[in-house]
Design a protein around this motif. Structure first.
Motif, short mmCIF file in Angstrom:
data_model
loop_
_atom_site.label_atom_id
_atom_site.label_comp_id
_atom_site.label_asym_id
_atom_site.label_seq_id
_atom_site.Cartn_x
_atom_site.Cartn_y
_atom_site.Cartn_z
N ALA A 125 -11.76 0.74 1.33
CA ALA A 125 -11.31 0.24 2.62
C ALA A 125 -9.85 0.60 2.83
CB ALA A 125 -11.49 -1.27 2.69
N ALA A 126 -9.51 1.03 4.03
CA ALA A 126 -8.13 1.40 4.35
C ALA A 126 -7.24 0.15 4.38
CB ALA A 126 -8.08 2.10 5.70
N LEU A 127 -5.94 0.37 4.17
CA LEU A 127 -5.00 -0.75 4.17
C LEU A 127 -5.01 -1.51 5.49
CD1 LEU A 127 -1.90 0.84 2.36
CD2 LEU A 127 -3.52 -0.83 1.43
N ALA A 128 -5.27 -0.82 6.58
CA ALA A 128 -5.26 -1.46 7.89
C ALA A 128 -6.39 -2.47 8.05
CB ALA A 128 -5.35 -0.40 9.00
N SER A 129 -7.38 -2.44 7.14
CA SER A 129 -8.49 -3.39 7.23
C SER A 129 -8.19 -4.71 6.54
CB SER A 129 -9.75 -2.78 6.60
OG SER A 129 -9.57 -2.60 5.19
N LEU A 130 -7.08 -4.83 5.83
CA LEU A 130 -6.79 -6.05 5.08
C LEU A 130 -6.72 -7.31 5.95
CD1 LEU A 130 -4.21 -4.84 2.40
CD2 LEU A 130 -6.69 -5.10 2.21
N PRO A 131 -6.19 -7.25 7.18
CA PRO A 131 -6.21 -8.46 8.01
C PRO A 131 -7.62 -8.99 8.26
CG PRO A 131 -4.64 -6.91 8.91
CD PRO A 131 -5.36 -6.19 7.80
N ALA A 132 -8.61 -8.10 8.39
CA ALA A 132 -9.98 -8.55 8.59
C ALA A 132 -10.48 -9.29 7.36
CB ALA A 132 -10.88 -7.35 8.88
#
Length: 324
Positions: A93-100
């Motif tokens: 998973a990309a770092l930008a998905s961490l908020p999800a």
């Protein structure tokens, strides 16, 4: 978990010092978890993170826990084969998905508190029925589970089987949420009468249902964004197992390592850490406490003894020390 009482039985047949008895219990706890989930590293971490106040940590005892976890896992693999118990595939998973994943952790933090309260409430109900009408409550639970096994098997069958099925078939979000509610109820009532299954496996199957449902709903709302980040509903299902375990047991390191050993989804380490962090913080904020600490206090109260000082661990213990 039933292994510590079995280790206690070994102790009763052999004369040994109290410190050695407690070391044997620690080794038994580690071996039991290692055998149940084919997960030796998480077994060692469980003893360290969850029970560090109950067992003496000398070098010999620490090595004993390692030896018990290794031996238990080796015997398990000789019998059942050298493979993970829940091999699930998920891409990185990309770092930008961490908020999800953080949002998922918030939800599961609340679910963890609810799960613990349901377990304790059902134990109280079972105890009350036992005083008024012995054996009636187990008979009612057995009748209910028997009907569910015929009409809706996934609500009452083993957690590993359910996880494997729904991860492949991926039912609709509505079906998954109804299944999660049903399994929360059946897990609590079955545990109240002492049926095999414990707490760990029900936590994992319940979390998978919620994680997959969350992933499907997120995919409906943000289809292009999630696909571009390499995140699938199965990714949320895998991470959810670690997050709900952390919120319930308050042992986040054990939750992460246990799910990694079960699934071999090592690409999801960072999402797991993120979800476990938020789940633990939310559970603490909602007043949640480790399920095993609460059950220990309940058992001591029933035996007419006061609570053991420092029975809680981790963040719960830190919070109590800060307020006294």
């Amino acid at each position: 978990m039933t292994t510590p009482p079995r280790a206690e039985g070994v102790f009763r047949g052999v004369r040994m010092r109290e410190v050695d008895r407690r070391a044997l219990l620690a080794a038994g706890a580690g071996a039991g978890l290692a055998c149940a989930f084919n997960a030796p590293m998480s077994a060692v971490l469980f003893v360290i993170e969850e029970t560090r106040k109950q067992f003496p940590y000398t070098f010999r005892n620490y090595m004993g826990v390692f030896a018990a976890a290794i031996t238990g896992t080796a015997v398990t693999q000789i019998i059942s084969g050298e493979r993970p118990d829940l091999p699930l595939s998920a891409g990185e998973a990309a770092l930008a998905s961490l908020p999800a994943f953080a949002v998922l952790g918030i939800i599961l933090g609340a679910v963890g508190v609810l799960f613990n309260r349901c377990i304790l409430a059902m134990l109280d109900i079972a105890a009350a029925w036992q005083k008024r009408a012995p054996y009636v409550w187990p008979a009612l639970v057995g009748l209910l589970v028997g009907v569910l096994l015929i009409l809706a098997p996934r609500t009452a069958t083993g957690g590993e089987q359910v996880i494997s099925q729904i991860a492949v078939l991926t039912p609709s979000a509505g079906v998954l949420l109804m299944l999660a509610a049903a399994r929360l109820f059946t897990s609590a009532v079955c545990y109240s009468i002492g049926t095999p299954g414990g707490i760990f496996a029900p936590i994992l199957s319940l979390a998978t249902c919620i994680g997959l449902a969350f992933g499907l709903l997120a995919q409906m709302v943000f289809p292009e964004a999630l696909s571009g980040l390499g995140v699938t509903p199965v990714s949320f299902g895998i991470v959810a197992m670690a997050a709900l375990f952390s919120a319930t047991v308050h042992a986040p390191a054990v939750g992460v390592v246990l799910v990694l050993e079960l699934t071999t989804a090592y690409a999801l380490v960072l999402p797991m850490l993120t979800a476990c962090l938020t789940a633990c913080l939310v559970a603490q904020w909602l007043g949640g406490r480790p399920i095993y600490g609460q059950m220990l206090e309940r058992a001591l109260a029933q035996a007419g003894r006061g609570p053991v000082k420092g029975s809680d661990i981790g963040l719960a213990a830190d919070r109590d020390r800060a307020t006294h």
